[in-house]
Design an enzyme around this catalytic site. Structure first.
Site, PDB file in Angstrom:
ATOM      1  N   ARG A  92      69.627  72.096 -11.534  1.00 18.81           N
ATOM      2  CA  ARG A  92      69.068  72.614 -10.278  1.00 18.81           C
ATOM      3  C   ARG A  92      69.272  74.117 -10.111  1.00 18.81           C
ATOM      4  O   ARG A  92      68.520  74.784  -9.403  1.00 18.81           O
ATOM      5  CB  ARG A  92      69.641  71.840  -9.086  1.00 18.81           C
ATOM      6  CG  ARG A  92      68.895  70.546  -8.866  1.00 18.81           C
ATOM      7  CD  ARG A  92      69.613  69.636  -7.921  1.00 18.81           C
ATOM      8  NE  ARG A  92      70.612  68.857  -8.637  1.00 18.81           N
ATOM      9  CZ  ARG A  92      71.507  68.077  -8.076  1.00 18.81           C
ATOM     10  NH1 ARG A  92      71.561  67.972  -6.777  1.00 18.81           N
ATOM     11  NH2 ARG A  92      72.363  67.392  -8.801  1.00 18.81           N
ATOM     12  N   GLU A 145      86.079  64.735 -11.978  1.00 16.80           N
ATOM     13  CA  GLU A 145      86.981  63.775 -11.341  1.00 16.80           C
ATOM     14  C   GLU A 145      87.356  62.681 -12.359  1.00 16.80           C
ATOM     15  O   GLU A 145      88.511  62.286 -12.469  1.00 16.80           O
ATOM     16  CB  GLU A 145      86.293  63.172 -10.115  1.00 16.80           C
ATOM     17  CG  GLU A 145      87.268  62.454  -9.206  1.00 16.80           C
ATOM     18  CD  GLU A 145      86.579  61.878  -7.987  1.00 16.80           C
ATOM     19  OE1 GLU A 145      85.399  62.183  -7.747  1.00 16.80           O
ATOM     20  OE2 GLU A 145      87.249  61.090  -7.285  1.00 16.80           O
TER      21      GLU A 145
HETATM   22  P1  AMP Z   1      81.127  70.952  -8.270  1.00 16.82           P
HETATM   23  O1  AMP Z   1      81.391  71.253  -9.721  1.00 16.82           O
HETATM   24  O2  AMP Z   1      82.069  69.888  -7.745  1.00 16.82           O
HETATM   25  O3  AMP Z   1      81.153  72.192  -7.396  1.00 16.82           O
HETATM   26  O4  AMP Z   1      79.688  70.287  -8.159  1.00 16.82           O
HETATM   27  C1  AMP Z   1      78.631  70.991  -8.683  1.00 16.82           C
HETATM   28  C2  AMP Z   1      77.319  70.264  -8.774  1.00 16.82           C
HETATM   29  O5  AMP Z   1      77.353  68.876  -8.437  1.00 16.82           O
HETATM   30  C3  AMP Z   1      76.360  70.914  -7.806  1.00 16.82           C
HETATM   31  O6  AMP Z   1      75.661  71.953  -8.473  1.00 16.82           O
HETATM   32  C4  AMP Z   1      75.472  69.817  -7.363  1.00 16.82           C
HETATM   33  O7  AMP Z   1      74.297  69.825  -8.163  1.00 16.82           O
HETATM   34  C5  AMP Z   1      76.255  68.537  -7.599  1.00 16.82           C
HETATM   35  N1  AMP Z   1      76.818  67.967  -6.352  1.00 16.82           N
HETATM   36  C6  AMP Z   1      78.139  67.767  -6.083  1.00 16.82           C
HETATM   37  N2  AMP Z   1      78.305  67.192  -4.871  1.00 16.82           N
HETATM   38  C7  AMP Z   1      77.062  67.035  -4.351  1.00 16.82           C
HETATM   39  C8  AMP Z   1      76.546  66.521  -3.099  1.00 16.82           C
HETATM   40  N3  AMP Z   1      77.359  66.034  -2.137  1.00 16.82           N
HETATM   41  N4  AMP Z   1      75.210  66.525  -2.913  1.00 16.82           N
HETATM   42  C9  AMP Z   1      74.375  67.019  -3.868  1.00 16.82           C
HETATM   43  N5  AMP Z   1      74.782  67.513  -5.050  1.00 16.82           N
HETATM   44  C10 AMP Z   1      76.115  67.529  -5.298  1.00 16.82           C
END
Ligand code: AMP
Length: 178
Positions: A61, A98
């Protein structure tokens, strides 16, 4: 359109991809012409203010927003890819999820030494992906001081983690909760 109007274009899907997660779906934002255009305008203004010399975005994305920002500013775009997608010898970084680990890869020749690369992605949750991308881009020779997001989930602490890694973080909108 202001950030409240853009926020209203995000679709929230409860319990996706697993129970307890509120999925913030950008499909409805990018399907709305004026909404998409306003989002890119805001990100591009911020990237320009940050002195961007190139834009990097994470698969998948981050490609949508990052490439559009790069076009708007007349800059190159650096795709930060999932493993095994680039047809050349890459440099990569493994990072913890996770459950388990994941990996990001870039073309080591994509960045000139010391080039100011601004990261653009759809959403920051825990910050793990953006942190790994910043580290990888720095390994490739970039100066990475700024990360821009459409959505921040501040309760997950990602933006704070990035700030500890010397990155300034900006997002157009925030959603509380997970
Ligand atoms: P993070 O590495 O935990 O910051 O997550 C990064 C990616 O996970 C983001 O670029 C989103 O594409 C996806 N993501 C994580 N949590 C969500 C959420 N609640 N809703 C939509 N996409 C999410």
């Amino acid at each position: 359109m202001d950030s409240d109007a853009l926020k209203a274009l995000i679709r929230t899907v409860p319990d996706f991809p697993e129970p307890g997660i509120q999925f913030r779906d950008i499909t409805t934002l990018i399907g709305h012409g004026p909404g998409l255009s306003a989002t890119i305008d805001i990100l591009a203004r911020r990237a320009q203010a940050a002195g961007a010399q190139a834009i990097a975005g994470m698969e998948a994305r981050g490609f949508i927003f990052g490439a559009a920002v790069a076009v708007k500013l007349g800059l190159g775009f650096v795709p930060v890819r999932k493993p095994g997608k680039l047809p050349i010898k890459t440099i990569g970084i493994d990072y913890a999820l996770e459950y388990g680990t994941d990996r990001l890869e870039v073309d080591p020749g994509a960045i000139a030494n010391g080039q100011n690369v601004v990261i653009v992605d759809d959403l920051i949750a825990t910050g793990g992906t953006a942190l790994a991308a910043a580290e990888l881009l720095r390994m490739a020779g970039a100066r990475v001081d700024h990360a821009l997001f459409v959505i921040d989930l501040p309760d997950l602490g990602g933006a704070d983690r990035l700030r500890l890694a010397r990155l300034s973080v900006e997002a157009i909108m925030q959603f509380s909760g997970t």
